[in-house]
Design a protein around this motif. Structure first.
Motif, mmCIF file in Angstrom:
data_model
loop_
_atom_site.group_PDB
_atom_site.id
_atom_site.type_symbol
_atom_site.label_atom_id
_atom_site.label_comp_id
_atom_site.label_asym_id
_atom_site.label_seq_id
_atom_site.Cartn_x
_atom_site.Cartn_y
_atom_site.Cartn_z
ATOM 1 N N VAL A 1 65.627 -42.070 73.517
ATOM 2 C CA VAL A 1 66.039 -40.794 74.101
ATOM 3 C C VAL A 1 65.681 -39.727 73.081
ATOM 4 N N TRP A 2 64.936 -38.716 73.531
ATOM 5 C CA TRP A 2 64.511 -37.607 72.680
ATOM 6 C C TRP A 2 65.218 -36.361 73.183
ATOM 7 N N THR A 3 66.101 -35.831 72.373
ATOM 8 C CA THR A 3 66.820 -34.601 72.693
ATOM 9 C C THR A 3 66.297 -33.511 71.772
ATOM 10 N N GLY A 4 65.920 -32.386 72.353
ATOM 11 C CA GLY A 4 65.375 -31.346 71.506
ATOM 12 C C GLY A 4 65.326 -30.004 72.182
ATOM 13 N N GLU A 5 64.785 -29.054 71.425
ATOM 14 C CA GLU A 5 64.603 -27.720 71.970
ATOM 15 C C GLU A 5 63.455 -27.019 71.262
ATOM 16 N N ASN A 6 62.811 -26.149 72.009
ATOM 17 C CA ASN A 6 61.780 -25.256 71.484
ATOM 18 C C ASN A 6 62.294 -23.836 71.613
ATOM 19 N N LYS A 7 62.126 -23.065 70.559
ATOM 20 C CA LYS A 7 62.446 -21.636 70.592
ATOM 21 C C LYS A 7 61.142 -20.894 70.333
ATOM 22 N N TYR A 8 60.886 -19.864 71.132
ATOM 23 C CA TYR A 8 59.630 -19.133 70.973
ATOM 24 C C TYR A 8 59.787 -17.712 71.479
ATOM 25 N N GLY A 9 58.797 -16.886 71.136
ATOM 26 C CA GLY A 9 58.812 -15.489 71.560
ATOM 27 C C GLY A 9 59.385 -14.589 70.485
ATOM 28 N N ASP A 10 60.400 -13.831 70.845
ATOM 29 C CA ASP A 10 61.049 -12.886 69.938
ATOM 30 C C ASP A 10 62.035 -13.635 69.047
ATOM 31 N N PRO A 11 61.861 -13.623 67.734
ATOM 32 C CA PRO A 11 62.769 -14.355 66.854
ATOM 33 C C PRO A 11 64.219 -13.865 66.935
ATOM 34 N N LYS A 12 64.421 -12.608 67.337
ATOM 35 C CA LYS A 12 65.785 -12.070 67.448
ATOM 36 C C LYS A 12 66.438 -12.459 68.770
ATOM 37 N N ASP A 13 65.625 -12.720 69.779
ATOM 38 C CA ASP A 13 66.129 -13.116 71.098
ATOM 39 C C ASP A 13 65.124 -14.089 71.725
ATOM 40 N N PRO A 14 65.042 -15.313 71.172
ATOM 41 C CA PRO A 14 63.995 -16.227 71.623
ATOM 42 C C PRO A 14 64.274 -16.837 72.998
ATOM 43 N N SER A 15 63.196 -17.214 73.658
ATOM 44 C CA SER A 15 63.320 -18.076 74.827
ATOM 45 C C SER A 15 63.601 -19.476 74.290
ATOM 46 N N ILE A 16 64.469 -20.205 74.956
ATOM 47 C CA ILE A 16 64.842 -21.544 74.484
ATOM 48 C C ILE A 16 64.560 -22.543 75.595
ATOM 49 N N TRP A 17 63.828 -23.584 75.258
ATOM 50 C CA TRP A 17 63.481 -24.656 76.184
ATOM 51 C C TRP A 17 64.186 -25.915 75.691
ATOM 52 N N LYS A 18 65.253 -26.311 76.349
ATOM 53 C CA LYS A 18 65.999 -27.526 75.983
ATOM 54 C C LYS A 18 65.533 -28.667 76.869
ATOM 55 N N TYR A 19 65.384 -29.830 76.276
ATOM 56 C CA TYR A 19 64.883 -30.967 77.043
ATOM 57 C C TYR A 19 65.526 -32.274 76.574
ATOM 58 N N VAL A 20 65.506 -33.217 77.491
ATOM 59 C CA VAL A 20 65.877 -34.600 77.200
ATOM 60 C C VAL A 20 64.737 -35.447 77.737
ATOM 61 N N GLU A 21 64.179 -36.260 76.879
ATOM 62 C CA GLU A 21 63.078 -37.130 77.275
ATOM 63 C C GLU A 21 63.524 -38.572 77.080
ATOM 64 N N LYS A 22 63.224 -39.406 78.055
ATOM 65 C CA LYS A 22 63.550 -40.834 77.969
ATOM 66 C C LYS A 22 62.257 -41.617 78.116
ATOM 67 N N GLY A 23 62.059 -42.554 77.202
ATOM 68 C CA GLY A 23 60.852 -43.365 77.231
ATOM 69 C C GLY A 23 61.174 -44.840 77.238
ATOM 70 N N SER A 24 60.330 -45.604 77.936
ATOM 71 C CA SER A 24 60.447 -47.064 77.993
ATOM 72 C C SER A 24 59.089 -47.677 77.698
ATOM 73 N N LYS A 25 59.098 -48.618 76.792
ATOM 74 C CA LYS A 25 57.853 -49.299 76.431
ATOM 75 C C LYS A 25 57.547 -50.341 77.499
ATOM 76 N N LYS A 26 56.290 -50.359 77.928
ATOM 77 C CA LYS A 26 55.867 -51.381 78.887
ATOM 78 C C LYS A 26 55.742 -52.712 78.153
ATOM 79 N N VAL A 27 56.352 -53.728 78.704
ATOM 80 C CA VAL A 27 56.326 -55.049 78.098
ATOM 81 C C VAL A 27 55.484 -55.958 78.984
ATOM 82 N N ASP A 28 54.527 -56.646 78.374
ATOM 83 C CA ASP A 28 53.650 -57.548 79.151
ATOM 84 C C ASP A 28 54.381 -58.801 79.581
#
Length: 173
Positions: free
Chosen positions: A146-173
Motif C-alpha cells: 500500500v502506497w500512501t502519499g501526496e503531491n503538492k504543486y503550484g503556488d508554494p503558499k497555497d499549493p494544489s494537493i493530490w492525495k492518493y492511495v495505491e495498492k499493488g499486487s505481484k503476479k505469481v506464476d
C-alpha cells in the motif's frame, strides 16, 4: 612503486564502488516481477489501473519499471522509472519519465528493511514548486503493498494537493 600502489588502490576502490552499487540495488530485488496496481484519489473520484514490469537493467546496476495505465477518465499513458543506488551519496535515486507529463521527475528513495517501508521523496527543484512524499509498505512476503502519499504543486503558499492511495499486487506464476 608509489604510482603502482596508488593505481592498484584506485582500481580496488572503483571495483568496490561498482560492486557496492550492484549489491545495494539487490536490496530491492523483491520489486522485480510483474505487478497489478490501482491508484485512487477519493477526493476527486479518480482512479488509475496499471500493469508494471520491473527488471534489472544496465548490468544489474538499475531497476527498470515499465508501465501501461488507464484512468477512470479513459486516458491511457505509459511511463518508465529507473532506480539506482548512488554509492557516492549513499542513497537510492529514481528517475521517472511519463508520456503525459513534460518533465522528468527525480526522487530519493529510502529503504527500511525492518518495517518493509520504501519512502519516496522528490529532490528539490528550483524551476517550480513541487513536493512529493509517499511510503510504500509491503506485506511480509513482499507480494502486496500500500502506497500512501501526496503531491503538492503550484503556488508554494497555497499549493494544489493530490492525495492518493495505491495498492499493488505481484503476479505469481
Amino acid at each position: 612503486m608509489k604510482f603502482t600502489r596508488s593505481l592498484c588502490i584506485g582500481i580496488m576502490l572503483l571495483s568496490h564502488a561498482s560492486y557496492s552499487q550492484e549489491n545495494r540495488i539487490h536490496d530491492l530485488a523483491f520489486l522485480v516481477g510483474d505487478w497489478e496496481v490501482r491508484e485512487d484519489n477519493e477526493e476527486n473520484g479518480w482512479w488509475e489501473k496499471s500493469e508494471r514490469t520491473i527488471q534489472y537493467a544496465l548490468d544489474s546496476t538499475y531497476l527498470q519499471l515499465d508501465a501501461k495505465a488507464i484512468s477512470s477518465s479513459g486516458k491511457e499513458r505509459v511511463y518508465r522509472w529507473y532506480i539506482h543506488y548512488n554509492s557516492k551519496e549513499e542513497q537510492f535515486e529514481m528517475v521517472s519519465i511519463f508520456s503525459n507529463w513534460h518533465k522528468i521527475q527525480l526522487d530519493i528513495l529510502s529503504w527500511e528493511a525492518q518495517t518493509r517501508t520504501l519512502t519516496i521523496q522528490n529532490k528539490a527543484n528550483s524551476e517550480e514548486f513541487h513536493e512529493r512524499l509517499g511510503q510504500l509498505v509491503f506485506n511480509k512476503d513482499f507480494t502486496t503493498y500500500v502506497w500512501t502519499g501526496e503531491n503538492k504543486y503550484g503556488d508554494p503558499k497555497d499549493p494544489s494537493i493530490w492525495k492518493y492511495v495505491e495498492k499493488g499486487s505481484k503476479k505469481v506464476d
